[in-house]
Design a protein around this motif. Structure first.
Motif, PDB file in Angstrom:
ATOM      1  N   VAL A  66       0.726  -1.210   0.078  1.00 26.19           N
ATOM      2  CA  VAL A  66      -0.372   0.191   0.014  1.00 26.19           C
ATOM      3  C   VAL A  66       0.913   1.264   0.116  1.00 26.19           C
ATOM      4  CG1 VAL A  66      -2.014  -0.971   0.654  1.00 26.19           C
ATOM      5  CG2 VAL A  66      -0.384   0.231   2.623  1.00 26.19           C
ATOM      6  N   LEU A  67       2.064   1.298   0.264  1.00 21.95           N
ATOM      7  CA  LEU A  67       3.411   2.429   0.347  1.00 21.95           C
ATOM      8  C   LEU A  67       3.441   2.653  -1.123  1.00 21.95           C
ATOM      9  CD1 LEU A  67       5.902   2.511   3.731  1.00 21.95           C
ATOM     10  CD2 LEU A  67       3.803   3.676   2.924  1.00 21.95           C
ATOM     11  N   SER A  68       3.735   1.501  -1.861  1.00 17.76           N
ATOM     12  CA  SER A  68       3.813   2.294  -3.002  1.00 17.76           C
ATOM     13  C   SER A  68       2.855   2.772  -3.469  1.00 17.76           C
ATOM     14  CB  SER A  68       3.780   0.967  -4.000  1.00 17.76           C
ATOM     15  OG  SER A  68       1.987  -0.057  -4.035  1.00 17.76           O
ATOM     16  N   LYS A  69       1.447   3.427  -3.415  1.00 25.41           N
ATOM     17  CA  LYS A  69       0.651   4.371  -3.854  1.00 25.41           C
ATOM     18  C   LYS A  69       0.430   5.212  -3.070  1.00 25.41           C
ATOM     19  CE  LYS A  69      -1.548   0.854  -6.291  1.00 25.41           C
ATOM     20  NZ  LYS A  69      -3.151  -0.298  -7.071  1.00 25.41           N
ATOM     21  N   PHE A  70       1.251   5.677  -2.210  1.00 23.86           N
ATOM     22  CA  PHE A  70       1.296   6.840  -1.208  1.00 23.86           C
ATOM     23  C   PHE A  70       1.052   8.135  -1.384  1.00 23.86           C
ATOM     24  CE2 PHE A  70       3.757  10.290   1.158  1.00 23.86           C
ATOM     25  CZ  PHE A  70       2.811  10.261   1.958  1.00 23.86           C
ATOM     26  N   VAL A  71       1.594   7.936  -3.537  1.00 22.92           N
ATOM     27  CA  VAL A  71       1.562   9.842  -4.088  1.00 22.92           C
ATOM     28  C   VAL A  71       0.150   9.735  -4.367  1.00 22.92           C
ATOM     29  CG1 VAL A  71       4.032  10.079  -3.943  1.00 22.92           C
ATOM     30  CG2 VAL A  71       2.263   8.694  -6.069  1.00 22.92           C
ATOM     31  N   GLN A  72      -0.774   8.541  -4.163  1.00 25.65           N
ATOM     32  CA  GLN A  72      -2.208   8.084  -5.386  1.00 25.65           C
ATOM     33  C   GLN A  72      -3.273   8.289  -4.402  1.00 25.65           C
ATOM     34  OE1 GLN A  72      -1.757   5.339  -7.729  1.00 25.65           O
ATOM     35  NE2 GLN A  72       0.061   5.095  -8.454  1.00 25.65           N
ATOM     36  N   GLY A  73      -2.757   9.261  -3.652  1.00 29.95           N
ATOM     37  CA  GLY A  73      -4.473   8.926  -2.630  1.00 29.95           C
ATOM     38  C   GLY A  73      -4.158   8.503  -1.345  1.00 29.95           C
ATOM     39  N   GLY A  74      -3.034   7.561  -0.345  1.00 31.69           N
ATOM     40  CA  GLY A  74      -2.456   7.243   0.272  1.00 31.69           C
ATOM     41  C   GLY A  74      -2.058   7.536   0.949  1.00 31.69           C
ATOM     42  N   PHE A  75      -1.249   8.920   0.426  1.00 31.02           N
ATOM     43  CA  PHE A  75      -0.469   9.953   1.638  1.00 31.02           C
ATOM     44  C   PHE A  75      -1.775  11.304   3.210  1.00 31.02           C
ATOM     45  CE2 PHE A  75      -1.785  12.739  -1.577  1.00 31.02           C
ATOM     46  CZ  PHE A  75      -2.375  13.676  -0.745  1.00 31.02           C
ATOM     47  N   LEU A  76      -3.092  10.465   2.196  1.00 31.68           N
ATOM     48  CA  LEU A  76      -4.373  11.885   3.241  1.00 31.68           C
ATOM     49  C   LEU A  76      -4.021  11.078   4.790  1.00 31.68           C
ATOM     50  CD1 LEU A  76      -6.008  14.285   3.419  1.00 31.68           C
ATOM     51  CD2 LEU A  76      -7.293  12.500   2.442  1.00 31.68           C
ATOM     52  N   PRO A  77      -4.457   9.949   4.753  1.00 32.54           N
ATOM     53  CA  PRO A  77      -4.447   9.686   6.876  1.00 32.54           C
ATOM     54  C   PRO A  77      -3.740   9.732   6.875  1.00 32.54           C
ATOM     55  CG  PRO A  77      -5.368   7.740   4.842  1.00 32.54           C
ATOM     56  CD  PRO A  77      -4.872   8.182   3.488  1.00 32.54           C
ATOM     57  N   ILE A  78      -2.244   9.001   6.509  1.00 31.88           N
ATOM     58  CA  ILE A  78      -0.679   9.670   7.330  1.00 31.88           C
ATOM     59  C   ILE A  78      -0.558  10.712   7.952  1.00 31.88           C
ATOM     60  CG2 ILE A  78       1.548   9.040   6.720  1.00 31.88           C
ATOM     61  CD1 ILE A  78       1.356   6.834   5.383  1.00 31.88           C
ATOM     62  N   VAL A  79      -1.475  11.764   6.775  1.00 31.51           N
ATOM     63  CA  VAL A  79      -0.302  13.831   6.798  1.00 31.51           C
ATOM     64  C   VAL A  79      -1.187  14.041   7.984  1.00 31.51           C
ATOM     65  CG1 VAL A  79      -0.712  15.649   5.964  1.00 31.51           C
ATOM     66  CG2 VAL A  79       0.216  13.615   5.034  1.00 31.51           C
ATOM     67  N   PHE A  80      -2.320  13.455   8.290  1.00 31.96           N
ATOM     68  CA  PHE A  80      -3.735  13.731   9.147  1.00 31.96           C
ATOM     69  C   PHE A  80      -3.424  12.969  10.548  1.00 31.96           C
ATOM     70  CE2 PHE A  80      -7.551  13.638  11.575  1.00 31.96           C
ATOM     71  CZ  PHE A  80      -7.926  14.536  11.289  1.00 31.96           C
ATOM     72  N   ALA A  81      -3.163  11.463  10.299  1.00 32.49           N
ATOM     73  CA  ALA A  81      -2.529  10.896  11.224  1.00 32.49           C
ATOM     74  C   ALA A  81      -1.056  11.471  12.129  1.00 32.49           C
ATOM     75  CB  ALA A  81      -2.479   9.126  10.861  1.00 32.49           C
ATOM     76  N   ALA A  82      -0.343  11.928  11.195  1.00 33.53           N
ATOM     77  CA  ALA A  82       0.663  12.763  11.584  1.00 33.53           C
ATOM     78  C   ALA A  82       0.094  13.696  12.678  1.00 33.53           C
ATOM     79  CB  ALA A  82       1.553  12.930  10.340  1.00 33.53           C
ATOM     80  N   PHE A  83      -0.328  14.753  11.752  1.00 33.03           N
ATOM     81  CA  PHE A  83      -1.101  15.726  12.398  1.00 33.03           C
ATOM     82  C   PHE A  83      -1.633  15.543  13.929  1.00 33.03           C
ATOM     83  CE2 PHE A  83      -4.442  19.135  13.111  1.00 33.03           C
ATOM     84  CZ  PHE A  83      -3.995  20.105  13.027  1.00 33.03           C
ATOM     85  N   MET A  84      -2.408  14.757  13.787  1.00 28.47           N
ATOM     86  CA  MET A  84      -3.199  14.591  15.360  1.00 28.47           C
ATOM     87  C   MET A  84      -2.798  14.105  15.934  1.00 28.47           C
ATOM     88  SD  MET A  84      -6.892  14.776  15.258  1.00 28.47           S
ATOM     89  CE  MET A  84      -7.560  14.049  16.344  1.00 28.47           C
TER      90      MET A  84
END
Length: 686
Positions: free
Chosen positions: A431-449
């Motif tokens: 799933v990390l292989s598609k990070f730039v295709q939309g998968g980054f959103l939950p990670i960015v938000f999770a990092a912020f929270m």
């Protein structure tokens, strides 16, 4: 301690296995007057039934057939046997993760009926001293029941691991960060659930506005209204699945043979590995089964998933695969293409409504606000990064629970961790292989929270340490009692703070600004514990503050993380009743037993009668309460020291201050009227 030849035993918590029991105490045997050590051992846990709606748990998992095959084959299926390989992966992922791991293993690691990453953490904190909260007390560990454990290799292993965890500050920090990460990931996944479930973005936004508006009537009522829709949805899934199998052949059932998985990866190579990100979509919503456990009992979820939900989605996937054997070009829109013509529009409506339930299942857990609408508008899909990340975190924390609390045979622990750990890491790399295709959103938000929660915990910890180092000395209290300038006014004052190990440093500021003290003064500490609910009988812990004749008391009010404080009228009534109980028990113990005896009409037994002076003291407290209860709140402004690093100043002076100014304060939680509040400010330099 027993002789070496005797078998040693250990008293350990048995709450998870046998449920709460009430314990009796012999007051006559107690030697000192300190109610923080008195009868603090019962916890409230209500048995939950089936809950308001099956849609609260299975909505997201039930709508996964809408998009899974499109996620696996975004362009085309390619070799015909790829379809069997993909179907085999889906079948085994559903069996291994939602069924085996979560339904029959993870759900048993609930915390008094509640689930989720924080429940795992609270379960560990109640058995191992790994919490970083500085306000821990020995009495808090009594909030469970006990049994004698027979010595064994599992017990020795648990002792060893527990000792290592408790002695390592780094491990405690890692456990907290992992818990915050897991919680943030669930929230991050929740904000994108609506956008991956519904095909029409504009319609999604409209439904989200309706959903958030309806939340004010209660999650249970909203979930209950969805029950018929989700029931119909699962009937449609299994119905269409059997229809397509009958129409296009049962040959796809060969996918139960894992042989097709092996050849799928041999044939696809890197493409097959990347397609695992789409396979993960079939398990989206699995964590919700655990996180939303409060709506159901464990047995209800085990039965409903095993005999209703899982058969429906498995048959649905098999039916879609059968359809694709003759229509391989329809892979991007498999579900809707495989619907019989006359049923298309009714099914489309039910599918959209089922997607709303999928949104409800996650949104109910995080109760996010209208920012989710912006996310749904901007992003159309998630690649499952948050889903797999939470699975990995759950596996790691569950391993500790198996070793320390359940004391499972080491062979099964290793087998569980190796199998699921390896599989989940492989899925995560995919799933990390598609990070730039939309998968980054939950990670960015999770990092912020996670950053926000981490900063809050760090500054809160430092603030508590400051209060602990600067708590009021007993000498000051003695001098205060003798000071003729201090007036005693009628009424009861509740000085609220978070300090549980003494009198907060803000108290002298009250006295210096207003040289008057109420006839009864209670230093009140509201404290959250890593348990769900705490019964009213053991919620309030009192002790006298010397000098005793000054009628000052320290009261710690303990709440579980699912407890509601309620209105100030309810709170004051509970406080007063427990206050009177404390006085009765205190006088009884101080006197060494009652001077008189009386007969209990209910049991016919002999019980102690109140000693002389108890009722007078209780009457004094009641008159003080009738004279008015005033809440004394300290406005503690936290700032970094002048010689602190620039980053520390930014975190403390700006980020934390902004967060605290927007955080619901204690008076708001208890709904205290402003006419009964008295505030005094003080600056803490940390």
């Amino acid at each position: 301690m027993a002789d070496k030849g005797d078998k040693e035993t250990e008293i350990t918590s048995d709450t998870e296995q046998k449920g709460p029991k009430q314990r009796k105490s012999s007051w006559g045997k107690l030697r000192h007057v300190d109610s923080l050590n008195l009868e603090a051992g019962r916890i409230f846990s209500s048995d939950k039934g089936l809950g308001p709606s099956i849609g609260m748990v299975y909505g997201d998992l039930g709508t996964s057939p809408l998009y899974t095959f499109a996620g696996i084959f975004p362009e085309s299926i390619g070799h015909p046997d790829n379809l069997l390989g993909a179907l085999s992966l889906i079948l085994y992922c559903i069996i291994l993760f939602p069924l085996v791991k979560y339904t029959f293993v993870v759900l048993n690691a609930n915390d008094y009926g509640e689930g989720g990453t924080f429940a795992l953490y609270s379960l560990l904190c109640r058995h191992v001293r790994v919490s970083l909260d500085p306000n821990q007390q020995p009495e808090d560990r009594d909030l469970s029941n006990y049994k004698l454990e027979i010595p064994s290799s599992q017990l020795k292993r648990a002792h060893y691991i527990r000792g290592k965890l408790e002695s390592s500050e780094a491990v405690k920090i890692i456990l907290l960060l992992v818990t915050l990460l897991g919680t943030s990931m669930v929230i991050g996944d929740g904000i994108v659930t609506p956008s991956i479930s519904e095909a029409v973005v504009g319609f999604t936004v409209l439904i989200l506005f309706t959903l958030f508006y309806a939340q004010q009537f209660g999650t249970d009522k909203v979930g209950f209204s969805f029950a018929p829709i989700l029931t119909l949805w699962f009937l449609l899934l299994i119905g269409f699945g059997f229809y397509n199998l009958h129409a296009y052949g049962f040959g796809v059932l060969r996918a139960v043979n894992p042989y097709y998985i092996v050849h799928y990866f041999r044939r696809g190579g890197k493409e097959g590995w990347i397609s695992l990100g789409g396979v993960v979509l079939s398990t989206t919503g699995t964590e919700a089964m655990f996180a939303d456990l409060g709506h159901f009992s464990v047995r209800a979820i085990q039965l409903s998933f095993s005999f209703v939900v899982m058969p429906s989605i498995l048959v649905a996937y098999c039916g879609q695969a059968a359809y694709l054997t003759e229509h391989p070009t329809d892979v991007v829109d498999t579900f809707y293409r495989s619907i019989p013509g006359p049923m298309y529009w009714p099914t489309f409506v039910i599918a959209v409504l089922a997607s709303v339930i999928a949104s409800q299942a996650m949104i109910s857990g995080v109760f996010f606000n209208y920012h989710s609408v912006v996310i749904a508008w901007m992003f159309s899909k998630s690649e499952g990064i948050a889903v797999v990340a939470v699975m990995i975190i759950t596996t790691g924390m569950l391993a500790l629970i198996m070793l320390i609390i359940w004391r499972t045979n080491i062979f099964w622990v290793i087998l569980f961790c190796e199998f699921y750990g390896i599989v989940e890491l492989v899925l995560f790399t995919s799933v990390l292989s598609k990070f730039v295709q939309g998968g980054f959103l939950p990670i960015v938000f999770a990092a912020f929270m996670m950053g926000i929660m981490g900063i809050w915990h760090y500054v809160h910890h430092k603030r508590y340490d400051f209060e602990l180092r600067n708590k009021v000395s007993s000498e000051y209290m003695t001098q205060l009692a003798k000071d003729p300038r201090i007036n005693r006014v009628t009424g009861m004052g509740l000085l609220c703070s978070e300090l549980v190990h003494g009198i907060p440093p803000i108290f002298p500021h009250f006295v210096s600004n207003i040289p008057s003290i109420h006839s009864v003064l209670v230093f009140l500490s509201l404290k959250k514990l890593p348990v769900i609910k705490i019964s009213e009988e053991v919620r309030f812990l009192f002790r006298h503050v010397d000098p005793r004749e000054y009628r000052m008391f320290h009261c710690i009010v303990r709440y579980g993380y699912m407890d509601i404080i309620g209105t100030n009228e309810e709170f004051e009534h509970q406080l007063l009743e427990r206050f009177k109980d404390f006085i009765r028990k205190e006088y009884l113990i101080a006197d060494g037993g009652a001077t008189e005896q009386t007969t209990d009409d209910r049991t016919g037994g002999i019980v102690p009668a109140p000693i002389q002076g108890v009722e007078e003291e209780i009457g004094f407290v009641e008159r003080a309460a009738d004279g008015g209860v005033v809440y004394l709140l300290g406005e503690a402004h936290v700032k970094a020291k002048q010689n602190s690093y620039t980053l520390t100043k930014i975190i403390v002076d700006y980020v934390y201050t902004f967060r605290r100014n927007n955080f619901r304060q204690g008076e708001a939680q208890m709904m205290v009227s402003h006419t009964r509040l008295l505030r005094v400010g003080m600056t803490y330099e940390i």
